[in-house]
Enzyme design. Structure first.
Site, PDB file in Angstrom:
ATOM      1  N   LYS A 343       0.827  -1.217   0.000  1.00 15.94           N
ATOM      2  CA  LYS A 343       0.000   0.000   0.000  1.00 15.94           C
ATOM      3  C   LYS A 343       0.857   1.262   0.000  1.00 15.94           C
ATOM      4  CE  LYS A 343      -4.259  -2.046   1.550  1.00 15.94           C
ATOM      5  NZ  LYS A 343      -5.235  -2.297   2.600  1.00 15.94           N
ATOM      6  N   ARG A 377      -3.122 -10.093   5.092  1.00 13.97           N
ATOM      7  CA  ARG A 377      -3.593 -10.158   3.705  1.00 13.97           C
ATOM      8  C   ARG A 377      -2.469  -9.646   2.819  1.00 13.97           C
ATOM      9  NH1 ARG A 377      -6.039  -6.866  -0.027  1.00 13.97           N
ATOM     10  NH2 ARG A 377      -7.686  -7.800  -1.297  1.00 13.97           N
TER      11      ARG A 377
END
Ligand code: HH2
Length: 397
Positions: A343, A377
């Site tokens: 991210k 994740r």
């Protein structure tokens, strides 16, 4: 009114008997962990009474104005014996009773950490090791793997590769929820997702031994229903049941467990000037409300996983603070999932593209595990499994 009770610090060092032995500390000399519990929205009179009771019980406490919903924020601090004495007295007085019950509940939840997630059939053991959720986006526009797995045969190949690399779960998504993403219509999401889900479910059943669970990343009730019929094991709703009013009932009816993620706004709006006064308490209050909503709709609490939603309506400093303070969310007594992989908050001033964020992703994942994450994740399954296994060897022993 709920006081959003949270354990905001816990001196668990050295709480475990085996660790005390290694450190040469005689068992009888330690008195259990010292914990600080934060309450908010406490009427000032009740706040003063809570402070007095805790001080009279041998612990310490402080009340100050501020926090969500007006009233005072009260911080209590003490060890197990201090809290026992405090709870005994505070639960007898009408003005402090509701706060005392919340303190008891949060201490109890944090000490009976969930050992398993209940599935539609069977249980997924937790706590023994970190579980790895591999990401499979069948979208043209996901921020990292967009367009790579649109072809169902490539998607299935990637799912099986992640299973071989050690994925415990595979999270399949047909809608990107990156900042600014446009919502995908229902029929388009189904068109992308269903052939891949059906084929992966079939192929996974044929795998010898270890079969990864299949999770479906969707905000839509109809997708959740269809996914459950096609063999999904878990629903992952990044909107935490805020997007589709029919989602809570659809999850309950399916009997599947669900991930409730914190989000501020929608993918289209969430990065437009997100601001928090008290970041972690606000995330916790949202997750508590959504857990209650799910339970009211008929979802069993032991089927709920929570997720602070890294990147979903947060500035870089908020995402870093989530990793620093993740342990506070163990107060909710539910398994925690964290998605930090590749991210944008991982990159510093010299911006790196998503594919170049492996090392920072692994560092963030190790920090999440140290903060209490049960499931991470990830895009890079093999590398994350290796990092998790060292973290587990140190932390879970
Ligand atoms: N992050 C993304 C998508 N789904 N689900 C959970 N529970 N937690 C997360 O942090 C999370 C999530 C965003 O990542 P990705 O799927 O790689 O990208 P995109 O939304 O662009 O498809």
């Amino acid at each position: 009114m709920s006081h959003n009770a949270l354990i905001v610090s816990s001196d668990t060092f050295p709480a475990r008997a085996d660790e005390r032995r290694r450190l040469g500390i005689p068992a009888r000399r330690t008195h259990g962990a010292v914990r600080a519990v934060r309450l908010e929205g406490v009427p000032p009179g009740a706040g003063r009474a809570l402070v007095e009771i805790m001080a009279g019980s041998g612990g310490c406490a402080r009340a100050a104005r501020g926090g969500r919903g007006g009233g005072s924020v009260v911080i209590l601090q003490g060890d197990g014996a201090h809290y026992d004495a405090f709870l005994e007295k505070a639960s007898r007085r009408p003005a402090t009773r509701s706060a005392a019950l919340e303190v008891r509940d949060v201490l109890m939840r944090a000490s009976t950490w969930p050992r398993a997630l209940t599935l539609a059939r069977g249980r997924l053991p937790l706590g023994q090791r970190t579980l790895i959720m591999g990401i499979l986006n069948v979208t043209p526009d996901s921020f990292s793997d967009g367009g790579r797995y649109l072809d169902p045969s490539r998607a299935v190949e990637r799912a099986l590769e992640m299973a071989r690399e050690g994925a415990d779960l595979i999270d399949i998504g047909g809608e990107s929820t990156r900042p600014g993403a446009r919502p995908v219509p229902l029929d388009e999401e189904l068109r992308r997702l269903m052939p891949v889900l059906e084929t992966v479910a079939q192929a996974a059943r044929a795998l010898p031994g270890h079969r990864p669970l299949l999770s479906v990343d969707t905000r839509k009730a109809e997708v959740a229903r269809r996914a459950a019929e096609a063999g999904a094991d878990l629903i992952n709703d990044v909107s935490g049941l805020t997007h589709d009013p029919a989602m809570a009932a659809a999850v309950a009816e399916s009997g599947l467990p669900v991930v409730l993620q914190h989000i501020r706004g929608t993918p289209g709006t969430m990065q437009k000037n997100p601001r928090y006064r008290h970041l972690v308490p606000e995330i916790a209050a949202f997750l508590r409300a959504q857990i209650e909503k799910a339970v009211r709709a008929g979802v069993r609490e032991d089927k709920i996983v929570i997720d602070p939603g890294i990147g979903f309506g947060k500035r870089r400093r908020d995402n870093l603070a989530i990793l620093r303070n993740l342990e506070v969310l163990t107060s909710l007594g539910r398994p925690i999932l964290v998605g930090a992989s590749r991210k944008s908050f991982l990159k510093e001033a010299n911006a790196l593209p998503p594919a170049e964020r492996l090392e920072a992703s692994l560092a963030a994942e190790a920090l999440a595990i140290a903060g209490g994450a049960d499931i991470i994740r990830v895009h890079d399954v093999r590398e994350a499994s290796r990092v998790a296994s060292l973290c587990d060897a140190v932390l879970r022993d």
